[in-house]
Scaffold this motif. Structure first.
Motif, PDB file in Angstrom:
ATOM      1  N   SER A 104       0.832  -1.211   0.000  1.00 24.45           N
ATOM      2  CA  SER A 104       0.000   0.000   0.000  1.00 24.45           C
ATOM      3  C   SER A 104       0.866   1.260   0.000  1.00 24.45           C
ATOM      4  N   LEU A 105       1.962   1.232   0.717  1.00 22.86           N
ATOM      5  CA  LEU A 105       2.874   2.382   0.718  1.00 22.86           C
ATOM      6  C   LEU A 105       3.530   2.557  -0.652  1.00 22.86           C
ATOM      7  N   ASN A 106       3.809   1.459  -1.326  1.00 25.28           N
ATOM      8  CA  ASN A 106       4.435   1.503  -2.646  1.00 25.28           C
ATOM      9  C   ASN A 106       3.570   2.247  -3.668  1.00 25.28           C
ATOM     10  N   ILE A 107       2.237   2.150  -3.534  1.00 25.74           N
ATOM     11  CA  ILE A 107       1.339   2.831  -4.476  1.00 25.74           C
ATOM     12  C   ILE A 107       0.722   4.102  -3.885  1.00 25.74           C
ATOM     13  N   GLY A 108       1.148   4.464  -2.679  1.00 24.85           N
ATOM     14  CA  GLY A 108       0.617   5.670  -2.043  1.00 24.85           C
ATOM     15  C   GLY A 108      -0.814   5.492  -1.560  1.00 24.85           C
ATOM     16  N   GLY A 109      -1.124   4.297  -1.092  1.00 24.33           N
ATOM     17  CA  GLY A 109      -2.482   4.005  -0.647  1.00 24.33           C
ATOM     18  C   GLY A 109      -2.528   3.575   0.800  1.00 24.33           C
ATOM     19  N   THR A 110      -3.485   2.723   1.113  1.00 24.66           N
ATOM     20  CA  THR A 110      -3.669   2.213   2.464  1.00 24.66           C
ATOM     21  C   THR A 110      -3.991   0.727   2.390  1.00 24.66           C
ATOM     22  N   THR A 111      -4.013   0.072   3.542  1.00 26.14           N
ATOM     23  CA  THR A 111      -4.342  -1.349   3.551  1.00 26.14           C
ATOM     24  C   THR A 111      -5.845  -1.546   3.365  1.00 26.14           C
ATOM     25  N   ILE A 112      -6.208  -2.714   2.884  1.00 29.43           N
ATOM     26  CA  ILE A 112      -7.620  -3.035   2.666  1.00 29.43           C
ATOM     27  C   ILE A 112      -8.380  -2.971   3.982  1.00 29.43           C
ATOM     28  N   MET A 146      -2.662 -11.874  -2.930  1.00 27.39           N
ATOM     29  CA  MET A 146      -2.499 -12.015  -1.482  1.00 27.39           C
ATOM     30  C   MET A 146      -3.827 -11.955  -0.726  1.00 27.39           C
ATOM     31  N   VAL A 147      -4.899 -11.600  -1.398  1.00 28.21           N
ATOM     32  CA  VAL A 147      -6.179 -11.391  -0.732  1.00 28.21           C
ATOM     33  C   VAL A 147      -6.866 -12.735  -0.489  1.00 28.21           C
ATOM     34  N   SER A 148      -7.236 -12.981   0.757  1.00 32.60           N
ATOM     35  CA  SER A 148      -7.897 -14.237   1.131  1.00 32.60           C
ATOM     36  C   SER A 148      -9.352 -14.248   0.665  1.00 32.60           C
ATOM     37  N   SER A 149      -9.939 -15.428   0.645  1.00 30.71           N
ATOM     38  CA  SER A 149     -11.347 -15.535   0.250  1.00 30.71           C
ATOM     39  C   SER A 149     -12.247 -14.800   1.238  1.00 30.71           C
ATOM     40  N   TRP A 150     -11.880 -14.806   2.501  1.00 29.95           N
ATOM     41  CA  TRP A 150     -12.650 -14.083   3.523  1.00 29.95           C
ATOM     42  C   TRP A 150     -12.713 -12.589   3.192  1.00 29.95           C
ATOM     43  N   LEU A 151     -11.575 -12.024   2.817  1.00 31.22           N
ATOM     44  CA  LEU A 151     -11.516 -10.597   2.490  1.00 31.22           C
ATOM     45  C   LEU A 151     -12.160 -10.310   1.136  1.00 31.22           C
ATOM     46  N   TRP A 152     -12.033 -11.260   0.189  1.00 28.72           N
ATOM     47  CA  TRP A 152     -12.676 -11.083  -1.113  1.00 28.72           C
ATOM     48  C   TRP A 152     -14.187 -10.949  -0.962  1.00 28.72           C
ATOM     49  N   ARG A 153     -14.764 -11.685  -0.007  1.00 26.77           N
ATOM     50  CA  ARG A 153     -16.210 -11.578   0.202  1.00 26.77           C
ATOM     51  C   ARG A 153     -16.590 -10.169   0.615  1.00 26.77           C
ATOM     52  N   ARG A 154     -15.779  -9.525   1.402  1.00 28.64           N
ATOM     53  CA  ARG A 154     -16.056  -8.138   1.811  1.00 28.64           C
ATOM     54  C   ARG A 154     -15.876  -7.171   0.636  1.00 28.64           C
ATOM     55  N   LEU A 155     -14.856  -7.405  -0.173  1.00 27.49           N
ATOM     56  CA  LEU A 155     -14.641  -6.555  -1.347  1.00 27.49           C
ATOM     57  C   LEU A 155     -15.768  -6.741  -2.360  1.00 27.49           C
ATOM     58  N   TYR A 156     -16.233  -7.984  -2.508  1.00 21.07           N
ATOM     59  CA  TYR A 156     -17.359  -8.251  -3.416  1.00 21.07           C
ATOM     60  C   TYR A 156     -18.611  -7.512  -2.928  1.00 21.07           C
ATOM     61  N   LEU A 157     -18.858  -7.547  -1.638  1.00 20.40           N
ATOM     62  CA  LEU A 157     -19.999  -6.824  -1.071  1.00 20.40           C
ATOM     63  C   LEU A 157     -19.868  -5.329  -1.343  1.00 20.40           C
ATOM     64  N   LEU A 158     -18.671  -4.797  -1.178  1.00 15.90           N
ATOM     65  CA  LEU A 158     -18.438  -3.379  -1.460  1.00 15.90           C
ATOM     66  C   LEU A 158     -18.754  -3.057  -2.915  1.00 15.90           C
ATOM     67  N   LYS A 159     -18.311  -3.898  -3.823  1.00 18.87           N
ATOM     68  CA  LYS A 159     -18.584  -3.678  -5.250  1.00 18.87           C
ATOM     69  C   LYS A 159     -20.083  -3.745  -5.521  1.00 18.87           C
ATOM     70  N   GLU A 160     -20.746  -4.725  -4.933  1.00 20.13           N
ATOM     71  CA  GLU A 160     -22.201  -4.865  -5.104  1.00 20.13           C
ATOM     72  C   GLU A 160     -22.946  -3.628  -4.617  1.00 20.13           C
ATOM     73  N   MET A 161     -22.533  -3.121  -3.478  1.00 17.79           N
ATOM     74  CA  MET A 161     -23.270  -2.024  -2.843  1.00 17.79           C
ATOM     75  C   MET A 161     -22.951  -0.656  -3.443  1.00 17.79           C
ATOM     76  N   THR A 162     -21.778  -0.513  -4.050  1.00 18.05           N
ATOM     77  CA  THR A 162     -21.384   0.797  -4.572  1.00 18.05           C
ATOM     78  C   THR A 162     -21.436   0.898  -6.089  1.00 18.05           C
ATOM     79  N   SER A 163     -21.331  -0.225  -6.779  1.00 20.01           N
ATOM     80  CA  SER A 163     -21.239  -0.280  -8.245  1.00 20.01           C
ATOM     81  C   SER A 163     -20.028   0.481  -8.781  1.00 20.01           C
ATOM     82  N   LEU A 164     -19.020   0.683  -7.949  1.00 25.78           N
ATOM     83  CA  LEU A 164     -17.801   1.361  -8.385  1.00 25.78           C
ATOM     84  C   LEU A 164     -16.940   0.406  -9.206  1.00 25.78           C
ATOM     85  N   PRO A 165     -16.243   0.915 -10.229  1.00 24.19           N
ATOM     86  CA  PRO A 165     -15.318   0.055 -10.967  1.00 24.19           C
ATOM     87  C   PRO A 165     -14.104  -0.299 -10.103  1.00 24.19           C
TER      88      PRO A 165
END
Length: 181
Positions: A104-112, A146-165
């Protein structure tokens, strides 16, 4: 699945097509597995030079998301930063997140985890989802292998709820996440 083997999952057709019009609201009512030939739905886009970041931006706009894969040192972080610049020129905000703090520091971002502000039970709060939806126009996720299936489920929910690319970036030649047994 036995330990050490790959697990196989099927993906709903509506997810693979990434068509918000077709899948709006359906994710909550779909049950069971959908049997499909996954390869028929994925489009491979050959962009073989990081200087072609404008093409990456165009494909994100056209398909409402993109997966960018490449080996180490091929310019993935450069493309991330250039795509962010294009969004910023249009007064749009980009969230850059990664599983590890170093990435995350390498791209100037934050952790999931920090970005999602998961509560003690590991759940996303609706207030966080609404804030993300109203703040950002694109979510870039680096080091996706590196993203686990547990975390992917949360990211999928975020995509579903926001419709963000989502721009998913990574190298599947890297070590996979350690999953609970």
């Amino acid at each position: 699945d036995k330990w050490g083997e790959y697990s196989h999952e099927t993906f709903p057709k509506l997810w693979l097509e990434n068509s918000y019009e077709k899948r709006e609201g359906l994710g909550k009512i779909m049950k069971g597995e959908v049997d499909l030939e996954v390869n028929n739905f994925w489009r491979k886009i050959r962009i073989d030079d990081s200087s072609k970041y404008k093409e990456v931006y165009d494909k994100i706009q056209e398909h409402k998301g993109l997966m960018l894969l490449g080996r180490a040192g091929t310019g993935k972080s450069y493309v991330i930063n250039q795509v962010e610049k294009i969004y910023n020129e249009d007064d749009k905000s980009v969230a850059k997140i990664a599983f590890t703090n170093k990435a995350s520091l390498n791209i100037g971002g934050t952790t999931i985890h920090k970005f999602l502000k998961l509560n003690k039970e590991g759940k996303l709060l609706s207030s966080t989802i609404n804030k993300i939806k109203n703040t950002f126009s694109l979510i870039i996720i680096d080091e996706i292998s590196m993203v686990s299936s547990w975390l992917w489920r949360r990211l999928y929910l975020l995509k579903e709820m926001t419709s963000l690319p989502f721009l998913l970036v990574g190298d599947f030649r890297q070590i996979p996440p350690v999953e609970e047994m």
